[in-house]
Design a protein around this motif. Sequence first.
Motif, PDB file in Angstrom:
ATOM      1  N   SER A 171       0.699  -1.169  -0.030  1.00 61.33           N
ATOM      2  CA  SER A 171       0.053   0.005   0.005  1.00 61.33           C
ATOM      3  C   SER A 171       1.062   1.468  -0.121  1.00 61.33           C
ATOM      4  O   SER A 171       2.070   1.326   0.658  1.00 61.33           O
ATOM      5  CB  SER A 171      -1.057   0.022   1.156  1.00 61.33           C
ATOM      6  OG  SER A 171      -1.766  -1.169   1.113  1.00 61.33           O
ATOM      7  N   ILE A 193       0.576   4.945   1.579  1.00 65.32           N
ATOM      8  CA  ILE A 193       0.023   6.006   2.367  1.00 65.32           C
ATOM      9  C   ILE A 193       0.171   7.294   1.766  1.00 65.32           C
ATOM     10  O   ILE A 193       1.218   7.777   2.215  1.00 65.32           O
ATOM     11  CB  ILE A 193       0.297   5.488   4.016  1.00 65.32           C
ATOM     12  CG1 ILE A 193      -0.013   4.073   4.317  1.00 65.32           C
ATOM     13  CG2 ILE A 193      -0.348   6.420   4.758  1.00 65.32           C
ATOM     14  CD1 ILE A 193       0.523   3.887   5.542  1.00 65.32           C
ATOM     15  N   TYR A 194      -0.671   7.902   1.448  1.00 65.16           N
ATOM     16  CA  TYR A 194      -0.612   9.232   0.698  1.00 65.16           C
ATOM     17  C   TYR A 194      -1.979   9.919   0.935  1.00 65.16           C
ATOM     18  O   TYR A 194      -2.846   9.940   0.105  1.00 65.16           O
ATOM     19  CB  TYR A 194      -0.056   9.217  -0.807  1.00 65.16           C
ATOM     20  CG  TYR A 194       0.159  10.718  -1.350  1.00 65.16           C
ATOM     21  CD1 TYR A 194       1.154  11.356  -0.563  1.00 65.16           C
ATOM     22  CD2 TYR A 194      -0.391  11.230  -2.081  1.00 65.16           C
ATOM     23  CE1 TYR A 194       1.485  12.595  -1.192  1.00 65.16           C
ATOM     24  CE2 TYR A 194      -0.291  12.206  -2.983  1.00 65.16           C
ATOM     25  CZ  TYR A 194       0.881  13.012  -2.426  1.00 65.16           C
ATOM     26  OH  TYR A 194       0.920  14.250  -2.757  1.00 65.16           O
ATOM     27  N   GLY A 239       4.708  10.158  -0.226  1.00 64.65           N
ATOM     28  CA  GLY A 239       3.915   9.278   0.944  1.00 64.65           C
ATOM     29  C   GLY A 239       4.964   8.438   1.573  1.00 64.65           C
ATOM     30  O   GLY A 239       6.357   8.367   1.652  1.00 64.65           O
ATOM     31  N   ARG A 240       4.144   7.177   1.998  1.00 65.42           N
ATOM     32  CA  ARG A 240       4.842   6.433   2.765  1.00 65.42           C
ATOM     33  C   ARG A 240       4.443   4.843   2.344  1.00 65.42           C
ATOM     34  O   ARG A 240       3.174   4.691   2.242  1.00 65.42           O
ATOM     35  CB  ARG A 240       4.463   6.408   4.393  1.00 65.42           C
ATOM     36  CG  ARG A 240       5.280   5.423   5.291  1.00 65.42           C
ATOM     37  CD  ARG A 240       5.267   6.074   6.750  1.00 65.42           C
ATOM     38  NE  ARG A 240       3.882   5.693   7.159  1.00 65.42           N
ATOM     39  CZ  ARG A 240       2.886   6.692   7.346  1.00 65.42           C
ATOM     40  NH1 ARG A 240       2.912   7.894   7.145  1.00 65.42           N
ATOM     41  NH2 ARG A 240       1.630   6.159   7.582  1.00 65.42           N
ATOM     42  N   GLU A 289       6.636  -0.056   7.501  1.00 62.69           N
ATOM     43  CA  GLU A 289       6.404   1.214   6.814  1.00 62.69           C
ATOM     44  C   GLU A 289       7.679   1.871   6.732  1.00 62.69           C
ATOM     45  O   GLU A 289       8.625   1.926   7.652  1.00 62.69           O
ATOM     46  CB  GLU A 289       5.179   2.068   7.562  1.00 62.69           C
ATOM     47  CG  GLU A 289       4.159   1.220   7.674  1.00 62.69           C
ATOM     48  CD  GLU A 289       3.161   2.234   8.284  1.00 62.69           C
ATOM     49  OE1 GLU A 289       3.129   3.397   8.675  1.00 62.69           O
ATOM     50  OE2 GLU A 289       1.857   1.668   8.898  1.00 62.69           O
ATOM     51  N   CYS A 326       4.205  -6.313   9.478  1.00 60.18           N
ATOM     52  CA  CYS A 326       4.185  -5.287   8.472  1.00 60.18           C
ATOM     53  C   CYS A 326       5.415  -4.244   8.752  1.00 60.18           C
ATOM     54  O   CYS A 326       5.998  -4.120   9.858  1.00 60.18           O
ATOM     55  CB  CYS A 326       3.103  -4.372   8.351  1.00 60.18           C
ATOM     56  SG  CYS A 326       1.536  -5.383   7.913  1.00 60.18           S
ATOM     57  N   PRO A 370      -4.029   0.634  -1.434  1.00 58.60           N
ATOM     58  CA  PRO A 370      -3.411  -0.734  -1.940  1.00 58.60           C
ATOM     59  C   PRO A 370      -2.920  -0.731  -3.377  1.00 58.60           C
ATOM     60  O   PRO A 370      -3.876  -0.211  -4.272  1.00 58.60           O
ATOM     61  CB  PRO A 370      -4.424  -1.932  -1.583  1.00 58.60           C
ATOM     62  CG  PRO A 370      -5.667  -1.049  -1.185  1.00 58.60           C
ATOM     63  CD  PRO A 370      -5.404   0.354  -1.116  1.00 58.60           C
ATOM     64  N   ASP A 423      -4.875   8.982   2.062  1.00 54.28           N
ATOM     65  CA  ASP A 423      -5.333   7.762   2.252  1.00 54.28           C
ATOM     66  C   ASP A 423      -4.337   6.546   2.254  1.00 54.28           C
ATOM     67  O   ASP A 423      -3.305   6.898   1.631  1.00 54.28           O
ATOM     68  CB  ASP A 423      -6.674   7.449   1.229  1.00 54.28           C
ATOM     69  CG  ASP A 423      -7.761   8.456   1.448  1.00 54.28           C
ATOM     70  OD1 ASP A 423      -8.048   8.705   2.833  1.00 54.28           O
ATOM     71  OD2 ASP A 423      -8.266   8.733   0.667  1.00 54.28           O
ATOM     72  N   GLU A 424      -4.762   5.294   2.778  1.00 50.37           N
ATOM     73  CA  GLU A 424      -3.956   4.251   2.477  1.00 50.37           C
ATOM     74  C   GLU A 424      -4.634   3.503   1.167  1.00 50.37           C
ATOM     75  O   GLU A 424      -5.621   3.070   1.073  1.00 50.37           O
ATOM     76  CB  GLU A 424      -4.046   3.009   3.395  1.00 50.37           C
ATOM     77  CG  GLU A 424      -3.160   1.722   3.207  1.00 50.37           C
ATOM     78  CD  GLU A 424      -3.189   0.909   4.546  1.00 50.37           C
ATOM     79  OE1 GLU A 424      -3.161  -0.200   4.322  1.00 50.37           O
ATOM     80  OE2 GLU A 424      -3.506   1.506   5.543  1.00 50.37           O
ATOM     81  N   LYS A 454       3.709   0.872   2.890  1.00 51.60           N
ATOM     82  CA  LYS A 454       3.272  -0.231   3.727  1.00 51.60           C
ATOM     83  C   LYS A 454       3.195  -1.307   3.298  1.00 51.60           C
ATOM     84  O   LYS A 454       2.482  -1.826   2.326  1.00 51.60           O
ATOM     85  CB  LYS A 454       2.000   0.067   4.412  1.00 51.60           C
ATOM     86  CG  LYS A 454       1.453  -1.023   5.495  1.00 51.60           C
ATOM     87  CD  LYS A 454       0.144  -0.517   5.842  1.00 51.60           C
ATOM     88  CE  LYS A 454      -0.425  -1.704   6.855  1.00 51.60           C
ATOM     89  NZ  LYS A 454      -1.875  -1.294   7.295  1.00 51.60           N
TER      90      LYS A 454
END
Length: 605
Positions: free
Chosen positions: A56, A58-59, A126-127, A211, A209, A64, A61-62, A129
């Motif tokens: 996913s 994460i920007y 973003g990040r 991140e 997980c 996928p 919202d998450e 995950k």
Amino acid sequence: MKIEACSDEWLLTFGTGGYASSTFCGYNARTYHGLLIAPTNPPHRRFLLLSKIEESLIYGDEIPFGTNRYVPDVTHPKGYEYIQSFTWGRNYVSWRYSVEGVTVAKEIVACQGVDCVIVRYSAEKGRLKLCPLVGYRSHHDVMRRGQYYFETSFREKEILVLRDGTPHLRVSYSNGRPYTSGYWYYNFQYDVDRILGNHYVEDLFNPFCIEAEGSVELVFYPKRPGYAERAESPRDEISLLREATKAFVVKGKEGYAIMAGYHWFDEWGRDTFISMEGLLLLDGGFERAKSIFRRYLPYCNEGLLPNHITPGGEPFYLGVDVTLWAVNALYKYFLKSKDKDFVREVLRAVEDCLWHYVRGTRVLYWKDGLLYHSGAPRTWMDASFDGTVVTPREGAAVEVNALLYNALMAFNDMRESLGEEPVEEFSSRAGRLKSAFAEAFTAPWGLYDYISPEGVPDRSVRPNMIFAYSLPFPVGPEEMVNVVRNTVEAELLRPYGLSTLSRRDPKYRPTWRGPRAERDLAYHNGVIWPWLLGAYVDFVLRYFREEALELLHYLYPLIETVKSRNGFLPELFEDVPPYRPAGAFAQAWSVAEVYRALRALLGAV
């Protein structure tokens, strides 16, 4: 990108028997798909350790960007819609995504000589995950919730996943924040296995997980890590095939072995010796070839070499042609290496094997100058299911007699090259076999496929007759060369190989689909086998060399397939347009014999 456009498969191998494989879209369509499938007894007993990674961005919202298939016929998430490009290199696969306007890159790189896969990601904003999904089961099978208890231990830049208290998988990471998750994902649907009537529903476990911002590298391995940078694939078909040959030659506990195919085939004797010239000898892999000969020859039992050696080291005997293919491979080894010392070392063992053929055994016997065998299936056409042998061919098989004649002649030729006298009984037996062969096998269309124990010739038009003319010492009657050629070209030759049965035969089945029984009925009754092109090209170059260029042009569709599959060729093609690939995704003797054939054709034009 639409899901239909990215459902093709990719394969990376580790040189151990282990591999990583999935689809261009990123969803798994077989039990054999996964990012880390490793042998527990190298190169045998391959088990899934890491299935895939849930991904996913994460920007805000998450979001996928992976893809899965779930029961019943649900696709979620639909990350394939974000794919901008896919690349399959020599030892890596990579994707570029545009996830809601953010560029994300991903690559998977296979280590060599160790069961290890490196997964790298980068995101411009973003990040990330990332949640790995693990399992533990044979790559032939599926796992359901509760079979094992997984837990996670975190160390400095390393994560240890435990299975029932024992180490399962180690993960080193470059940066980021890992944390325990501990979720089961239920009811993954493997579409290809569903079509084939195999187990197709699986549960997988997510132990943790991680991140990370920017970029991150994850290295997955069960015992020891490796490292690899991506290497690009060559562009021409010969170099692609040469690179692909390396995937099948692996290092195990007992030395080198040849894996018959990916995904599900293990090491098989017949496939080993048919493939050896293309996989090893053409490019000077003589030491590895010697290792394989030394491992197999001590297993000779009443003349037979094993079809298969189990992971526990137990030989399994069935084929009456395995020894004869081994002698042919040894002769090719001798011609290419000029290695008299090694041939002298093993020739006595080979002679002991051949004496059983000459004198007869419980399985092998002589009748009217021909070698017969009892029991079925004992040739390469060996499909069977539920006690039914599809192509029994019990009696005197045309290619078995051709291989025996070739083996006896090649053996004596090697002896003479070593300064030793030929074995007179081998020469006389070969002479009688050649005379009997012409009388018994000659048919109006070429050669009969086999002669039953009662002396009745089988009238099926099959490609096995080509071996009477393709081997180094041909046994087929010279006057039938043009007849055989006309029949093969009219009824069996295709741009992807040779069909296994004439379309006029009531047993003919052109497609390999459905449950196992349906597939086995078609296996040698019409579908196309690419490996047979090696023998066909040998035949053409021996008797019709001036037609090499024309044949090369005819094989253009196969050459394009080589390019589109990164050098890998399937076990089979269906015998109806568009000639869909079938059987194993990548087969050793398909790659080896097509590689050998194309090199020979190019050398003749």
